[in-house]
Design a protein around this motif. Structure first.
Motif, short mmCIF file in Angstrom:
data_model
loop_
_atom_site.label_atom_id
_atom_site.label_comp_id
_atom_site.label_asym_id
_atom_site.label_seq_id
_atom_site.Cartn_x
_atom_site.Cartn_y
_atom_site.Cartn_z
N ALA A 289 -9.88 -19.08 -7.43
CA ALA A 289 -10.65 -18.30 -6.47
C ALA A 289 -9.78 -17.77 -5.34
N SER A 290 -8.75 -18.55 -4.96
CA SER A 290 -7.85 -18.10 -3.91
C SER A 290 -7.10 -16.84 -4.33
N TYR A 291 -6.67 -16.81 -5.58
CA TYR A 291 -5.95 -15.62 -6.05
C TYR A 291 -6.89 -14.44 -6.24
N LYS A 292 -8.12 -14.70 -6.61
CA LYS A 292 -9.09 -13.61 -6.68
C LYS A 292 -9.33 -13.02 -5.29
N GLU A 293 -9.46 -13.91 -4.31
CA GLU A 293 -9.65 -13.45 -2.93
C GLU A 293 -8.43 -12.68 -2.45
N LEU A 294 -7.25 -13.15 -2.86
CA LEU A 294 -6.01 -12.46 -2.49
C LEU A 294 -5.98 -11.06 -3.10
N GLY A 295 -6.38 -10.96 -4.36
CA GLY A 295 -6.42 -9.64 -5.00
C GLY A 295 -7.37 -8.71 -4.29
N SER A 296 -8.51 -9.23 -3.86
CA SER A 296 -9.47 -8.40 -3.12
C SER A 296 -8.88 -7.94 -1.80
N VAL A 298 -5.69 -7.43 -1.13
CA VAL A 298 -4.70 -6.38 -1.40
C VAL A 298 -5.39 -5.05 -1.65
N LYS A 299 -6.51 -5.09 -2.38
CA LYS A 299 -7.25 -3.85 -2.64
C LYS A 299 -7.78 -3.26 -1.34
N ARG A 300 -8.27 -4.13 -0.43
CA ARG A 300 -8.76 -3.64 0.85
C ARG A 300 -7.63 -3.02 1.67
N LEU A 301 -6.47 -3.64 1.62
CA LEU A 301 -5.32 -3.08 2.34
C LEU A 301 -4.94 -1.73 1.76
N TRP A 302 -5.00 -1.59 0.45
CA TRP A 302 -4.64 -0.32 -0.19
C TRP A 302 -5.59 0.79 0.23
N VAL A 303 -6.87 0.44 0.41
CA VAL A 303 -7.87 1.45 0.77
C VAL A 303 -7.82 1.79 2.26
N SER A 304 -7.77 0.77 3.11
CA SER A 304 -7.95 1.01 4.54
C SER A 304 -6.68 0.87 5.38
N GLU A 305 -5.71 0.09 4.92
CA GLU A 305 -4.50 -0.13 5.72
C GLU A 305 -3.27 -0.09 4.82
N ARG A 306 -3.12 1.04 4.16
CA ARG A 306 -2.04 1.18 3.19
C ARG A 306 -0.66 1.10 3.84
N HIS A 307 -0.59 1.40 5.14
CA HIS A 307 0.68 1.34 5.84
C HIS A 307 1.28 -0.07 5.82
N ILE A 308 0.41 -1.09 5.77
CA ILE A 308 0.90 -2.46 5.72
C ILE A 308 1.60 -2.72 4.39
N LEU A 309 0.99 -2.29 3.30
CA LEU A 309 1.61 -2.48 1.99
C LEU A 309 2.92 -1.70 1.88
N TRP A 310 2.95 -0.50 2.46
CA TRP A 310 4.18 0.29 2.39
C TRP A 310 5.28 -0.37 3.21
N PHE A 311 4.92 -0.95 4.33
CA PHE A 311 5.91 -1.67 5.13
C PHE A 311 6.44 -2.88 4.36
N LEU A 312 5.55 -3.63 3.71
CA LEU A 312 5.99 -4.80 2.95
C LEU A 312 6.98 -4.39 1.86
N LEU A 313 6.73 -3.26 1.19
CA LEU A 313 7.61 -2.80 0.14
C LEU A 313 8.95 -2.34 0.70
N ILE A 430 0.89 -5.21 13.30
CA ILE A 430 -0.01 -4.42 12.46
C ILE A 430 -0.88 -5.29 11.56
N ALA A 431 -0.60 -6.60 11.49
CA ALA A 431 -1.40 -7.46 10.62
C ALA A 431 -2.83 -7.56 11.15
N PRO A 432 -3.83 -7.47 10.29
CA PRO A 432 -5.23 -7.62 10.73
C PRO A 432 -5.45 -8.98 11.37
N SER A 433 -6.17 -9.00 12.47
CA SER A 433 -6.44 -10.25 13.16
C SER A 433 -7.19 -11.22 12.25
#
Length: 512
Positions: A289-296, A298-313, A430-433
């Motif tokens: 369940a933890s990994y499912k929540e993690l996947g969710s 990441v999807k939320r970051l891709w939709v609303s805060e994609r800049h965070i994922l781009w910074f991580l990369l 930039i990390a969500p509170s």
């Protein structure tokens, strides 16, 4: 020139291990004139940091009234920074300067020891990459950050102490490798919590200074402990408490000292940090369940805060370049620029002192101009200095290639720590509170995922350079500099678009 996963990709950073592994621990003891010179450099560096903090860390009088602005270096910040100082015992002494050199000595543990060490760290790296985001997410949900940090820190100290039992002999190799891998996992997963709590101990406008302070203490702490162990146990024929090199007792006792160092200097943070209320009342999640929540997430970051994922990369790419600088810096000094073993040790310690002091000072710059500017300027400078070293490897303006490496190699080290610190600051802003643990877990994972880049580019550049120039591989060693510069440059180019998507954590935060 921390280290990386495969040479281990620990967060820290010491430019000696590869060359030391090549020559064995005896290479350190051959440096007869090093202790005095290095001790003087260390003392000067520590005094410079203390003087700067004294003059700039104290409260300042407001020009308009008698009110004073509190210093960012509060008791909480000092306790937090001392954990970095404490963790240097594992990052510097265990995985870089002493134990990894000892356990890869072919005369003591067999010719395959060095290769097996790489596999041990690779396995540890995979486990960290897989587990870090889920661990961070679980800590965010449960609020048990203090409990987790205490467990991982105490476990790191216990594992370090257990290295005392790894006496010379091939039959003890697997025990040493298991303990090294387990300690690496404990230390790095603990750092996920450590990085995430920076936003809880200081105001947004002070993040740069506080982050640089922590990184700098880690650099300097490693060198201070190294000098203590070198002078007290490793170098003399008969060290403190009558310890000698018989049965490698000088190395094994050093591990006990490193464990004590970890416990003593991590105590302020472990004693003051408290757990927080759980975010959800429904209890914790299972592993799946933890990994499912993690996947969710990441999807939320891709939709609303994609800049965070781009910074991580993008940061993963240039952070691997930084790790390559530390991992191969000593090798380049010896193979391409003719440094002797004693000089390599002195250069390595000088490089870490330069990086540590610069990181602390650049923290103020971070708070003034923003973390993004620090990252861009630092990466640009490192790429430029790397190209200069490559082009001038045979000398320039009356200076030998040897002198060029001393000058521009140390100048390059000025910007390594600030880049690492500013990256942590940028992500903290930039990390969500409420999701800091999960985000810094992803930060650890992305760094591990591309850990092959710097070693691959380093070796490929040497191979291509030798073929194109018609020279032997050993003569083309200086081409490795270009391979590392390319990784840093690609990371810089990937990072440049990130700022367009930046959203400050609060209105009071300095723009990252």
């Amino acid at each position: 020139m921390d280290s990386s996963e495969g040479t281990p990709h620990t967060s820290r950073r010491h430019p000696i291990p590869n060359q030391a592994n090549k020559h064995g621990l005896a290479g350190l003891s051959d440096a007869k004139g090093a202790p005095r010179a290095v001790a003087g450099a260390a003392i000067s560096g520590v005094r410079a940091v203390a003087s700067y903090l004294k003059n700039h860390g104290r409260p300042r009088r407001n020009s308009s009234d008698s009110s004073r602005e509190p210093s960012p270096f509060t008791r909480e910040v000092w306790a937090w920074g001392m954990w970095d100082w404490a963790s240097a015992a594992f990052n510097a002494i265990v995985t870089t300067f002493v134990f990894s050199v000892y356990i890869t000595d072919k005369d003591l543990f067999g010719g395959s020891a060095n290769q097996r060490l790489g596999y041990a760290f690779a396995i540890a790296g995979v486990l960290i990459a897989v587990g870090a985001p889920a661990i961070g997410q679980a800590i965010d949900r449960s609020g048990k950050r203090a409990t987790f940090l205490r467990v991982t820190t105490l476990l790191t100290a216990l594992i370090t102490a257990c290295l005392f039992f790894v006496s010379p002999g091939e039959n003890h190799l697997w025990l040493g490798l298991f303990l090294l891998a387990a300690g690496n996992i404990a230390c790095e997963t603990g750092s996920v919590v450590y990085n995430a709590i920076i936003t809880d101990i200081t105001e947004p406008k002070h993040l740069g200074r506080v982050s640089g302070f922590g990184w700098g203490l880690g650099y300097v702490g490693g060198i201070v402990l190294m000098l203590i162990l070198f002078i007290g146990f490793i170098s003399p024929e008969v060290g403190w408490f009558g310890v000698t090199s018989h049965n490698a007792m000088h190395v094994r006792v050093s591990m006990l000292a490193a464990a004590i160092w970890t416990l003593v200097f991590s105590a302020p943070l472990l004693g003051s940090l408290r757990d927080e209320p759980a975010v959800h009342d429904g209890g914790g999640l299972g592993i799946i369940a933890s990994y499912k929540e993690l996947g969710s997430s990441v999807k939320r970051l891709w939709v609303s805060e994609r800049h965070i994922l781009w910074f991580l990369l993008s940061s993963a790419i240039y952070r691997d370049g930084l790790a390559g600088v530390f991992s191969f810096g000593a090798v380049l000094a010896g193979t391409a620029f003719g440094f002797e073993k004693q000089e390599i040790m002195i250069f390595g310690i000088a490089a870490n002192l330069v990086a540590g002091v610069a990181t602390i000072l650049f923290g103020w710059v971070d708070d003034k101009i923003g973390a993004r500017a620090v990252i861009v300027v630092s990466l640009s400078a490192m790429v430029s200095f790397g190209v200069i070293i490559f082009l001038c490897h045979d000398g320039m303006a009356g200076l030998s290639g040897h002198a060029i490496y001393w000058i521009f190699g140390l100048l390059l080290c000025v910007f390594v720590g600030p880049t690492q610190s500013a990256s942590r600051t940028y992500l903290a802003r930039i990390a969500p509170s409420g999701a800091e643990g999960e985000i810094f877990g992803l930060y650890a994972t992305t760094g591990r995922a591309v850990s092959f880049l710097a070693p691959f580019m380093y070796s490929t550049a040497i191979t291509v350079g030798a073929t194109a120039s018609g020279i032997a591989l050993d003569e083309a060693a200086y081409y490795g500099i270009i391979g590392l510069a390319i990784v840093l440059a690609v990371g810089l180019l990937a990072f440049l678009p990130v700022s367009a998507h930046h959203i400050p954590r609060t209105q009071a935060a300095t723009s990252a």
